[in-house]
Design a protein around this motif. Structure first.
Motif, PDB file in Angstrom:
ATOM      1  N   SER A  90      28.436  73.185 -30.914  1.00  0.00           N
ATOM      2  CA  SER A  90      29.578  73.235 -31.825  1.00  0.00           C
ATOM      3  C   SER A  90      29.139  73.633 -33.234  1.00  0.00           C
ATOM      4  CB  SER A  90      30.279  71.880 -31.883  1.00  0.00           C
ATOM      5  OG  SER A  90      29.478  70.934 -32.579  1.00  0.00           O
ATOM      6  N   ALA A  91      30.094  74.083 -34.015  1.00  0.00           N
ATOM      7  CA  ALA A  91      29.817  74.462 -35.407  1.00  0.00           C
ATOM      8  C   ALA A  91      29.351  73.256 -36.218  1.00  0.00           C
ATOM      9  CB  ALA A  91      31.067  75.079 -36.036  1.00  0.00           C
ATOM     10  N   GLU A  95      25.855  72.909 -38.262  1.00  0.00           N
ATOM     11  CA  GLU A  95      25.798  72.592 -39.695  1.00  0.00           C
ATOM     12  C   GLU A  95      24.913  71.378 -39.954  1.00  0.00           C
ATOM     13  OE1 GLU A  95      29.660  72.288 -41.566  1.00  0.00           O
ATOM     14  OE2 GLU A  95      30.400  73.926 -40.319  1.00  0.00           O
TER      15      GLU A  95
END
Length: 149
Positions: A90-91, A95
């Motif tokens: 996932s993003a 991050e």
């Protein structure tokens, strides 16, 4: 498949470490419904813990409705805890991984990173969190020194 790592110096019992590591794998999408957990024998061989400890952890996971044990066959994931935002690709995960990399490059060790993340999570989820999701400064906290009243 998940591989359990037992930290004998963590202060957390091995059985709870297995439960927590399994739940983490379920949240991250590493384990999915239908996947088989390692057998008690495999966990014992890899970690040198008592077989009853493994079985106790698996019973706890079964009690919580996360796995099903099938006598003579194995223990299988019943349901996932993953959300699209928490899976490993996932993003948000990317991050966070980037942030951790930058923290390490800045010279922080694991305990420093853990302290920062725990403080941020505690603040974001505290009962006194403002509508913005950011908590007010904790009572008794005096700036950067970390001293309390």
């Amino acid at each position: 498949m998940v591989e359990y790592l037992i930290d004998r110096h963590s202060g957390l019992s091995p059985y709870l470490q297995i439960v927590e590591q399994t739940k983490r794998a379920l949240r991250l999408g590493v384990l999915r419904p239908g996947d088989q957990l390692p057998t008690a024998r495999e966990v014992v061989e890899a970690t040198a813990i008592n077989p009853n400890t493994v079985l106790k952890a698996y019973r706890e996971l079964e009690r919580e409705g996360l796995v099903d044990s099938r006598r003579g066959v194995g223990t299988f994931v019943r349901r996932s805890l993953a959300k699209p935002q928490t899976v490993a690709d996932s993003a948000l995960h990317a991050e966070l991984a980037d942030w951790v990399r930058r923290a390490r490059e800045a010279g922080l060790d694991r305990e420093d990173v853990d302290a920062l993340v725990t403080t941020a999570v505690d603040a974001a989820f505290s009962a006194s969190a403002s509508p913005s999701g950011l908590a007010e400064e904790p009572t008794g906290w005096h700036g950067r020194t970390g001293t309390t009243e």
